[in-house]
Each structure stands twice: as C-alpha cells, then as structure tokens.
Design an enzyme around this catalytic site. Structure first.
Site, PDB file in Angstrom:
ATOM      1  N   ALA A  70       0.753  -1.209  -0.108  1.00  0.00           N
ATOM      2  CA  ALA A  70      -0.105  -0.128   0.104  1.00  0.00           C
ATOM      3  C   ALA A  70       0.956   1.137  -0.077  1.00  0.00           C
ATOM      4  O   ALA A  70       2.185   1.129   0.218  1.00  0.00           O
ATOM      5  CB  ALA A  70      -0.744   0.147   1.259  1.00  0.00           C
ATOM      6  N   GLN A  72       1.353   3.647   2.024  1.00  0.00           N
ATOM      7  CA  GLN A  72       2.077   3.827   3.338  1.00  0.00           C
ATOM      8  C   GLN A  72       2.436   2.457   4.018  1.00  0.00           C
ATOM      9  O   GLN A  72       2.246   2.217   4.999  1.00  0.00           O
ATOM     10  CB  GLN A  72       1.204   4.805   4.208  1.00  0.00           C
ATOM     11  N   SER A  73       2.770   1.619   3.079  1.00  0.00           N
ATOM     12  CA  SER A  73       3.461   0.125   3.477  1.00  0.00           C
ATOM     13  C   SER A  73       4.536   0.483   4.218  1.00  0.00           C
ATOM     14  O   SER A  73       5.596   0.784   3.931  1.00  0.00           O
ATOM     15  CB  SER A  73       3.588  -0.608   2.201  1.00  0.00           C
ATOM     16  N   ASN A  74       4.510  -0.139   5.540  1.00  0.00           N
ATOM     17  CA  ASN A  74       5.590  -0.283   6.428  1.00  0.00           C
ATOM     18  C   ASN A  74       6.605  -1.515   5.987  1.00  0.00           C
ATOM     19  O   ASN A  74       7.836  -1.233   6.016  1.00  0.00           O
ATOM     20  CB  ASN A  74       5.048  -0.676   7.808  1.00  0.00           C
TER      21      ASN A  74
END
Ligand SMILES: Cc1ncc(COP(=O)(O)O)c(C=O)c1O
Length: 329
Positions: A70, A72-74
């Site tokens: 996504a 804002q993928s961690n």
C-alpha cells in the site's frame, strides 16, 4: 532436531523488550512485546521476516530487491531500509498516485534510497499490485539484473520463519518473568506474522507436549489473506516444512477476529482512536491508525467481552507502524 534449511542475516535488534502493561479492565495482566523496536529503518514486525528474506536474496546472488504494498506500506519502508543496509538497490511498487510531497513511510523509503513506482492502483487491489510487481521484476531481469522479488507483506514461508522464532522468544521471556502467556494478540494483514506464530506454537508443542500453549489471536485489518484461516494454515505448514518439522497446522489452529477492521483497510475506527489514547496514557506506547491501533482495539474489545480471565496473561505484539502517524489525511 531437524536443522532449518534456511539462512538468516542479522538486521533486527533482538530480542525486543516484553513490558508489563498492568491490569486490563477484566483483571487480566497485559504484556506488550515491543516489536515496534526492532530497529531496522525505525522498526516494526517486518524486520524479523526480512532477516530471512534478505538472506535468501544474498544466497541467490540478487543484485536488487523488489517488493510491493500500500502507499503507506511499512513493509516497503523496511525493505528499503534493508536494501540500504545491504547495499542492494530496492524497488517499491506502491498503490496510489505519486503524491506532491512524500510523507511518512514513502518519505523514509525515499530517504533510504529506494526507487518508488506509483501504480495508481487501489490499496485493496492486491492481485493487480502483485501483477505490477511481476512486470517490474521481468523488466529488471530483461535489463540484466537478478532481482529478489518479495510478495506483499513479505508473507512467504521464508519470511514467516521470523515469527516462528519470535514465538520462542516470547515464551522464553514469559518464563523468565515467571508467567505463562494465555493469549498472544496482534494485528494481521498479509498473514505472515500470524502463520509464523502458529508454526512456532506447533513446533513448541511438538517439543514440549506438556506445556500449556497460548491462544494465537490475529485481529484482521484487511480483507485479503488475513481473513482466510485456510491460507494462514497453509502458510504455517510451508513454514514448518522449511524448518524440518513434522507438526501440521489446521484451520482450527488459526483464530482471526474480523470485527475491528471497521469499514475497510486504513479507514479509521473510533475503537482504534480510543485504543491509541489508552495505550499512550498507560505506557506511552505509540500505535498507528492502520495496523497496531486496530489490533489493540481488538484486544481491549475482547477483554471487555469477557474473553480473558482474571489474572490471565495477555501478550500484545506491538507490530510498529509509527511513520503513518505523520501522514496528513
Ligand atoms: C505495523 C504493522 N502491523 C501488522 C502488520 C501485519 O503483518 P502481516 O502482514 O504479517 O499480517 C503489518 C503489515 O503490513 C504492519 O505494517
């Protein structure tokens, strides 16, 4: 005992602390496993998976890393951090359009030197995101690279070994603090954390048949793998297989609570906002709205529903997610 057929490269600061969180409303004891403090690129659960995924990349003489997630993928941010540490150029296939200003995880990923590929796709469209990863991987191969291409969330059997080992780490820390965990609760999305913990439990049960094992409870925050007990049991079995274990997971070993996701992935819930305040006031634990706050709201909600006995011991794995707190919505 059978030796693991996989290699590991040290990227995380381990073991992470297990902190006492005092009493929950029911009288159960809360413990917080600080996997937000794994260190790599400001920390989070993916560091444990990346230790095995990146060792696999080095074993394969990869010349670059590719992964997907996504906007804002961690996981993408932590893969970028691993790439920086290992001097491997890293490509991130992301949902959403290129923003005017990079924020949160994207800002950090870019700071770590990763190449960001904005697809314009929806964050829930896992199949097209995976297709975009496959296309980019092909293109890099055509350009003469040897990419190590990692699926969404790093949730392969190799990655999940990180959480099979985390299970052992938690049990050891509980023993050292003189209690036995009754439940381990955490946020689940692409399923690798969950599958690894289930594999770890089944390996431990095979080796210590008399030990009373905790319930492993995943709080689902996305509609993908996290909501399929079958897929998580399958991944746990592939993980056990890689570890050379004969134990076998079934769907009965997989508890997924879908009741705390709210309307959709990454959409805020009041329960998560309340859980964030509770955790910040109780232990200065900083939860993020997309993952850890929803997971913790599940723990508090289940406690309020009478799931946990007085004086039982409930471990919450804080899986990280700090950077998305700093994203303007
Ligand atoms: C902060 C955080 N917590 C939990 C998870 C869920 O982990 P998994 O994808 O292994 O289910 C993620 C996955 O992206 C995450 O970033």
């Amino acid at each position: 005992m059978a030796q693991p057929r996989v290699t590991r490269i040290a990227l995380a600061t381990l073991p992470t602390p297990l902190e006492s969180g005092g009493k929950l409303q029911s009288g159960a004891n809360l413990w917080v496993k600080r996997d937000d403090l794994t260190g790599l690129g400001v920390g989070g659960n993916k560091a444990r998976k990346l230790e095995f995924l990146c060792a696999e990349a080095l074993d394969n003489d990869a010349t670059c890393l590719v992964t997907v997630g996504a906007a804002q993928s961690n996981h993408c941010r932590m893969t970028a951090a691993a790439g920086a540490r290992l001097n491997l150029p890293t490509h991130l296939v992301l949902s959403g359009k290129k923003p005017k200003n990079l924020e949160g995880n994207q800002m950090l990923s870019s700071m770590f030197g990763a190449h960001l590929h904005h697809t314009g796709l929806d964050a829930n469209d896992w199949s097209n995101l995976e297709l975009a990863r496959a296309e980019l991987t092909e293109k890099l191969i055509c350009d003469g690279q040897r990419p190590h291409s990692i699926p969404i969330g790093g949730s392969t059997a190799v990655g999940a070994i990180g959480y099979a080992n985390a299970f052992d780490e938690i049990i050891l820390q509980c023993n050292l603090q003189n209690f036995a965990a009754d439940a381990i609760v955490f946020t689940t999305s692409s399923g690798g954390t969950h599958a690894g913990l289930v594999a770890g439990l089944l390996r431990d049960r095979a080796n210590n048949p008399k030990r009373i094992q905790p319930k492993i409870i995943g709080i689902g925050v996305a509609k993908g793998v996290a909501m399929s007990a079958r897929l998580i049991a399958d991944l746990a079995n592939q993980t056990l297989n890689l570890l050379g274990e004969t134990a076998h997971a079934t769907v009965d070993d997989v508890i997924i609570d879908p009741n705390y996701m709210g309307a959709d992935y990454a959409l805020p819930t009041q329960a998560a906002a309340d859980a964030t305040t509770w955790a910040a006031h109780r232990g200065a634990w900083v939860l993020d709205p997309v993952y850890s706050a929803k997971g913790f709201s599940g723990l508090l909600g289940r406690d309020a529903n009478g799931d946990f006995g007085v004086d039982s011991n409930i471990v919450f794995i804080h899986t990280g997610g700090l950077p998305s707190l700093f994203v303007m919505h």
